[in-house]
Write a protein that holds these residues in place. Structure first.
Motif, PDB file in Angstrom:
ATOM      1  N   VAL A   7      43.993 153.071  33.300  1.00 36.75           N
ATOM      2  CA  VAL A   7      43.568 152.525  34.630  1.00 36.75           C
ATOM      3  C   VAL A   7      43.595 151.175  34.522  1.00 36.75           C
ATOM      4  O   VAL A   7      42.742 150.416  33.943  1.00 36.75           O
ATOM      5  CB  VAL A   7      42.254 153.191  34.724  1.00 36.75           C
ATOM      6  N   ALA A  12      46.364 143.520  30.913  1.00 37.33           N
ATOM      7  CA  ALA A  12      45.895 144.342  29.659  1.00 37.33           C
ATOM      8  C   ALA A  12      46.543 145.857  30.076  1.00 37.33           C
ATOM      9  O   ALA A  12      46.949 146.684  28.908  1.00 37.33           O
ATOM     10  CB  ALA A  12      44.396 144.696  29.809  1.00 37.33           C
ATOM     11  N   ARG A  42      47.770 136.624  36.205  1.00 34.62           N
ATOM     12  CA  ARG A  42      47.015 135.743  37.213  1.00 34.62           C
ATOM     13  C   ARG A  42      46.957 134.291  36.950  1.00 34.62           C
ATOM     14  O   ARG A  42      46.623 133.394  37.895  1.00 34.62           O
ATOM     15  CB  ARG A  42      45.572 136.418  37.004  1.00 34.62           C
ATOM     16  N   LEU A  45      48.419 131.720  39.504  1.00 36.42           N
ATOM     17  CA  LEU A  45      47.827 131.760  40.735  1.00 36.42           C
ATOM     18  C   LEU A  45      47.274 130.725  41.196  1.00 36.42           C
ATOM     19  O   LEU A  45      47.493 130.234  42.307  1.00 36.42           O
ATOM     20  CB  LEU A  45      46.969 133.009  40.968  1.00 36.42           C
ATOM     21  N   THR A  74      46.485 153.277  44.174  1.00 38.46           N
ATOM     22  CA  THR A  74      45.518 154.267  43.754  1.00 38.46           C
ATOM     23  C   THR A  74      44.507 154.012  43.077  1.00 38.46           C
ATOM     24  O   THR A  74      44.481 153.136  41.909  1.00 38.46           O
ATOM     25  CB  THR A  74      46.387 155.271  42.994  1.00 38.46           C
ATOM     26  N   ALA A 102      38.106 142.296  36.363  1.00 37.47           N
ATOM     27  CA  ALA A 102      37.172 141.636  36.984  1.00 37.47           C
ATOM     28  C   ALA A 102      37.334 141.629  38.574  1.00 37.47           C
ATOM     29  O   ALA A 102      38.411 141.300  38.885  1.00 37.47           O
ATOM     30  CB  ALA A 102      36.470 140.520  36.262  1.00 37.47           C
ATOM     31  N   GLU A 146      40.504 123.915  39.023  1.00 33.63           N
ATOM     32  CA  GLU A 146      42.089 124.165  39.290  1.00 33.63           C
ATOM     33  C   GLU A 146      42.367 124.024  40.482  1.00 33.63           C
ATOM     34  O   GLU A 146      43.494 123.475  41.359  1.00 33.63           O
ATOM     35  CB  GLU A 146      42.627 125.416  38.600  1.00 33.63           C
ATOM     36  N   VAL A 258      39.898 147.544  27.409  1.00 31.09           N
ATOM     37  CA  VAL A 258      40.494 146.152  27.094  1.00 31.09           C
ATOM     38  C   VAL A 258      40.381 145.279  28.183  1.00 31.09           C
ATOM     39  O   VAL A 258      40.122 145.947  29.366  1.00 31.09           O
ATOM     40  CB  VAL A 258      42.037 146.555  26.714  1.00 31.09           C
ATOM     41  N   ASP A 260      39.457 142.015  30.582  1.00 29.17           N
ATOM     42  CA  ASP A 260      38.156 141.238  31.198  1.00 29.17           C
ATOM     43  C   ASP A 260      37.184 142.341  31.380  1.00 29.17           C
ATOM     44  O   ASP A 260      35.807 141.941  31.488  1.00 29.17           O
ATOM     45  CB  ASP A 260      38.534 141.180  32.634  1.00 29.17           C
ATOM     46  N   HIS A 277      39.828 136.116  29.637  1.00 32.29           N
ATOM     47  CA  HIS A 277      40.716 135.089  29.508  1.00 32.29           C
ATOM     48  C   HIS A 277      42.144 135.716  29.093  1.00 32.29           C
ATOM     49  O   HIS A 277      42.356 136.767  28.321  1.00 32.29           O
ATOM     50  CB  HIS A 277      40.833 133.947  28.377  1.00 32.29           C
ATOM     51  N   TRP A 278      43.379 135.395  29.209  1.00 33.49           N
ATOM     52  CA  TRP A 278      44.474 135.941  29.316  1.00 33.49           C
ATOM     53  C   TRP A 278      44.790 136.395  28.051  1.00 33.49           C
ATOM     54  O   TRP A 278      45.475 137.420  27.646  1.00 33.49           O
ATOM     55  CB  TRP A 278      45.471 135.055  29.837  1.00 33.49           C
ATOM     56  N   PHE A 305      41.704 130.063  25.274  1.00 37.43           N
ATOM     57  CA  PHE A 305      42.265 129.954  26.484  1.00 37.43           C
ATOM     58  C   PHE A 305      42.381 128.555  26.700  1.00 37.43           C
ATOM     59  O   PHE A 305      42.306 127.698  26.008  1.00 37.43           O
ATOM     60  CB  PHE A 305      41.147 130.723  27.620  1.00 37.43           C
TER      61      PHE A 305
HETATM   62  P1  FAD Z   1      43.160 142.179  35.635  1.00 38.77           P
HETATM   63  O1  FAD Z   1      44.272 141.088  35.615  1.00 38.77           O
HETATM   64  O2  FAD Z   1      42.174 141.822  36.841  1.00 38.77           O
HETATM   65  O3  FAD Z   1      43.769 143.563  36.093  1.00 38.77           O
HETATM   66  C1  FAD Z   1      42.917 144.652  36.418  1.00 38.77           C
HETATM   67  C2  FAD Z   1      43.794 145.521  37.440  1.00 38.77           C
HETATM   68  O4  FAD Z   1      42.979 146.680  37.460  1.00 38.77           O
HETATM   69  C3  FAD Z   1      43.643 144.973  38.862  1.00 38.77           C
HETATM   70  O5  FAD Z   1      44.985 144.876  39.340  1.00 38.77           O
HETATM   71  C4  FAD Z   1      42.962 145.726  39.799  1.00 38.77           C
HETATM   72  O6  FAD Z   1      43.091 145.668  41.098  1.00 38.77           O
HETATM   73  C5  FAD Z   1      42.786 146.952  39.089  1.00 38.77           C
HETATM   74  N1  FAD Z   1      41.706 147.991  39.303  1.00 38.77           N
HETATM   75  C6  FAD Z   1      40.167 147.556  39.303  1.00 38.77           C
HETATM   76  N2  FAD Z   1      39.605 148.480  39.474  1.00 38.77           N
HETATM   77  C7  FAD Z   1      40.434 149.514  39.488  1.00 38.77           C
HETATM   78  C8  FAD Z   1      40.174 150.967  39.903  1.00 38.77           C
HETATM   79  N3  FAD Z   1      39.179 151.578  39.934  1.00 38.77           N
HETATM   80  N4  FAD Z   1      41.428 151.805  40.006  1.00 38.77           N
HETATM   81  C9  FAD Z   1      42.492 151.270  39.671  1.00 38.77           C
HETATM   82  N5  FAD Z   1      42.742 150.017  39.508  1.00 38.77           N
HETATM   83  C10 FAD Z   1      41.681 149.232  39.609  1.00 38.77           C
HETATM   84  N6  FAD Z   1      43.201 132.953  31.571  1.00 38.77           N
HETATM   85  C11 FAD Z   1      43.479 131.864  30.748  1.00 38.77           C
HETATM   86  O7  FAD Z   1      43.378 132.121  29.459  1.00 38.77           O
HETATM   87  N7  FAD Z   1      43.719 130.752  31.420  1.00 38.77           N
HETATM   88  C12 FAD Z   1      44.164 130.352  32.235  1.00 38.77           C
HETATM   89  O8  FAD Z   1      44.427 129.328  32.938  1.00 38.77           O
HETATM   90  C13 FAD Z   1      43.758 131.314  33.213  1.00 38.77           C
HETATM   91  N8  FAD Z   1      43.891 131.180  34.718  1.00 38.77           N
HETATM   92  C14 FAD Z   1      43.521 132.114  35.663  1.00 38.77           C
HETATM   93  C15 FAD Z   1      43.576 131.841  37.167  1.00 38.77           C
HETATM   94  C16 FAD Z   1      43.373 132.896  37.895  1.00 38.77           C
HETATM   95  C17 FAD Z   1      43.423 132.465  39.463  1.00 38.77           C
HETATM   96  C18 FAD Z   1      42.746 134.048  37.680  1.00 38.77           C
HETATM   97  C19 FAD Z   1      42.298 134.947  38.509  1.00 38.77           C
HETATM   98  C20 FAD Z   1      42.413 134.274  36.258  1.00 38.77           C
HETATM   99  C21 FAD Z   1      42.931 133.258  35.349  1.00 38.77           C
HETATM  100  N9  FAD Z   1      42.761 133.710  33.815  1.00 38.77           N
HETATM  101  C22 FAD Z   1      43.247 132.710  32.945  1.00 38.77           C
HETATM  102  C23 FAD Z   1      42.196 134.951  33.280  1.00 38.77           C
HETATM  103  C24 FAD Z   1      43.070 135.966  33.171  1.00 38.77           C
HETATM  104  O9  FAD Z   1      44.245 135.951  34.061  1.00 38.77           O
HETATM  105  C25 FAD Z   1      42.674 137.392  32.978  1.00 38.77           C
HETATM  106  O10 FAD Z   1      41.781 137.122  31.740  1.00 38.77           O
HETATM  107  C26 FAD Z   1      43.462 138.369  32.950  1.00 38.77           C
HETATM  108  O11 FAD Z   1      44.199 138.550  34.030  1.00 38.77           O
HETATM  109  C27 FAD Z   1      42.682 139.753  32.511  1.00 38.77           C
HETATM  110  O12 FAD Z   1      43.529 140.704  32.538  1.00 38.77           O
HETATM  111  P2  FAD Z   1      42.986 142.207  32.708  1.00 38.77           P
HETATM  112  O13 FAD Z   1      44.497 143.157  32.893  1.00 38.77           O
HETATM  113  O14 FAD Z   1      41.944 142.473  31.865  1.00 38.77           O
HETATM  114  O15 FAD Z   1      42.490 142.324  34.281  1.00 38.77           O
END
Ligand code: FAD
Length: 389
Positions: A7, A12, A42, A45, A74, A102, A146, A258, A260, A277-278, A305
């Motif tokens: 999900v 991640a 991200r 972005l 979905t 998040a 940024e 896993v 954020d 963080h990424w 990060f």
């Molecule tokens: P996400 O990337 O948020 O993915 C989660 C996905 O789940 C999203 O697509 C969301 O729509 C979906 N979702 C949420 N709720 C539901 C639901 N109920 N049902 C189905 N889908 C759902 N980190 C660094 O280390 N260095 C950087 O320079 C850096 N720059 C960044 C710049 C920006 C603008 C942003 C936003 C983040 C940045 N980060 C950076 C942080 C890094 O991008 C995040 O830590 C990373 O994207 C987390 O990945 P994730 O898959 O856990 O979550």
């Protein structure tokens, strides 16, 4: 285990799928994603996308070759044991990965406020960063800095409004964060510290003090909340995200979390960590998936990060606590490149922040991992490589 549902179609989520196949899982995989896009990165972005360098940051992963059923657009709505409820109906699973990331916090007020989380957010904001536009950025954290960098480069008149006494005060503490204040002025960005925003209005901001910050564009960068509301009422324990153990296991069997949204127990730092963080989204899925498949795996990284702001590459590794001793490597007032080390009471390296000193962060991360003691006098000498301290 026949059917694993992931999900969240972010980094991640896609890494979880890659890890499942890499570990030999041959059953069915379904990816549920609220956004209509294939997983994308991200970090660009607020950098390349805002600066006009690219329009797409799709993650380089061949989901077709990984044999995944993609359910985009979905959203997950709820969870019972073995059943995921979504906006498109119910789905049975044997194993579930929660990777919903998040969502940005928004401020009060009727005025339009931009946030920066999705590709749509970035493209909409970029359109408004035109020469002469008055841009008010709320929050001098990682994202705020940024965005201010990109807006200033686009020729906007930028004001950053920060409630704390320095930029990055929450992440680094006010003393260390204050060393970045000069970057704002040099980029022509006005920085207002200790200023709390009351409301976002049609023509700018009203501060709690009653003062006004006129603006054509308002960008809110005051942090995020884990996107876990859909799990309320389920058997998955929530507390600042999804509570998981060092194996990334939730309180519900065959469910891991896993990225954020995951709040994990760190053996190394003996505390709970939720790292937005990424690198965490990239690395944690391998452990989570191993756990799901019944293997013994522990997630115990030294978090890392980076941020690119005002022409500087800023990197951080480790985990700092309030009582750690802060040692500067170099003088931020005169040296272009400098670093900060946080040492524990036993002179072990807890964390390192580097500004255009990538070697320090690579060596520092290894030292935090190894847990060896350092000589504080050598640490404070930027000419001595960290690994020789
Ligand atoms: P996400 O990337 O948020 O993915 C989660 C996905 O789940 C999203 O697509 C969301 O729509 C979906 N979702 C949420 N709720 C539901 C639901 N109920 N049902 C189905 N889908 C759902 N980190 C660094 O280390 N260095 C950087 O320079 C850096 N720059 C960044 C710049 C920006 C603008 C942003 C936003 C983040 C940045 N980060 C950076 C942080 C890094 O991008 C995040 O830590 C990373 O994207 C987390 O990945 P994730 O898959 O856990 O979550």
């Amino acid at each position: 285990m026949d059917h694993v549902v992931v999900v969240g179609a972010g980094l991640a989520g896609v890494r979880s799928i890659e890890a499942l196949r890499a570990r030999g899982f041959t059953g069915r995989i379904t990816l549920i994603g609220e956004e209509h896009h294939r997983p994308y990165d991200r970090p660009p972005l607020s950098k390349a996308v805002l600066l006009g360098g690219t329009d797409s940051t799709v993650v380089d992963s061949d989901l077709d070759a990984l044999d995944v059923r993609l359910c985009l657009g979905t959203a997950a709505k709820g969870l019972r044991d073995g059943v995921l409820e979504t906006t498109e109906g119910e789905l049975e699973y044997d194993g579930l990965v929660i990777a919903t990331g998040a969502a940005p916090i928004r401020l009060r007020g009727e005025g339009r406020q931009h946030v920066l989380r999705t590709i749509e957010d970035a493209l909409a904001l970029r359109e408004r960063l035109v020469p002469g536009a008055r841009v008010a950025v709320v929050g001098a954290g990682w994202i705020g800095a940024e965005v201010a960098t990109a807006a200033a480069r686009a020729g906007c008149a930028v004001t950053v409004v920060e409630a704390g006494e320095s930029p990055l005060a929450v992440a680094l503490g006010p003393e260390v964060g204050s060393h970045t204040i000069g970057w704002y002025a040099r980029a022509g960005v006005e920085l207002r510290l200790g200023a709390m925003v009351g409301t976002v209005d049609a023509d700018g901001l009203t501060l709690i003090s009653g003062a006004r910050v006129p603006a054509d564009v308002v960008v809110t960068g005051v942090g995020v909340r884990p996107a876990v509301d859909w799990l309320k009422g389920s058997a998955v324990r929530l507390d600042d995200g999804v509570v998981v153990d060092e194996h990334l296991r939730t309180s519900l069997s065959n469910v891991v979390a896993v990225g954020d949204c995951a709040n994990w127990w760190s053996r190394r730092f003996r505390t709970r960590l939720r790292v937005e963080h990424w690198d965490t989204a990239l690395q944690a899925p391998d452990t989570a998936v191993a756990t799901l498949l019944g293997e013994e795996a522990v997630y115990d990284p030294v978090p890392y990060f980076w941020s690119e702001q005002f022409g500087h590459m800023v990197q951080f590794a480790g985990h700092r606590e309030a009582g750690d001793r802060v040692l500067l490597r170099g003088d931020p007032r005169t040296d272009a490149k400098w670093a900060v080390c946080w040492l524990t009471a036993e002179d072990r390296l807890a964390a390192v922040l580097t500004v255009d000193r990538p070697r320090d962060v690579v060596q520092g991360r290894r030292i935090v991992e190894g847990g060896q003691r350092l000589d504080p006098r050598r640490v404070a000498d930027p000419a001595v490589p960290l690994r020789d301290c």
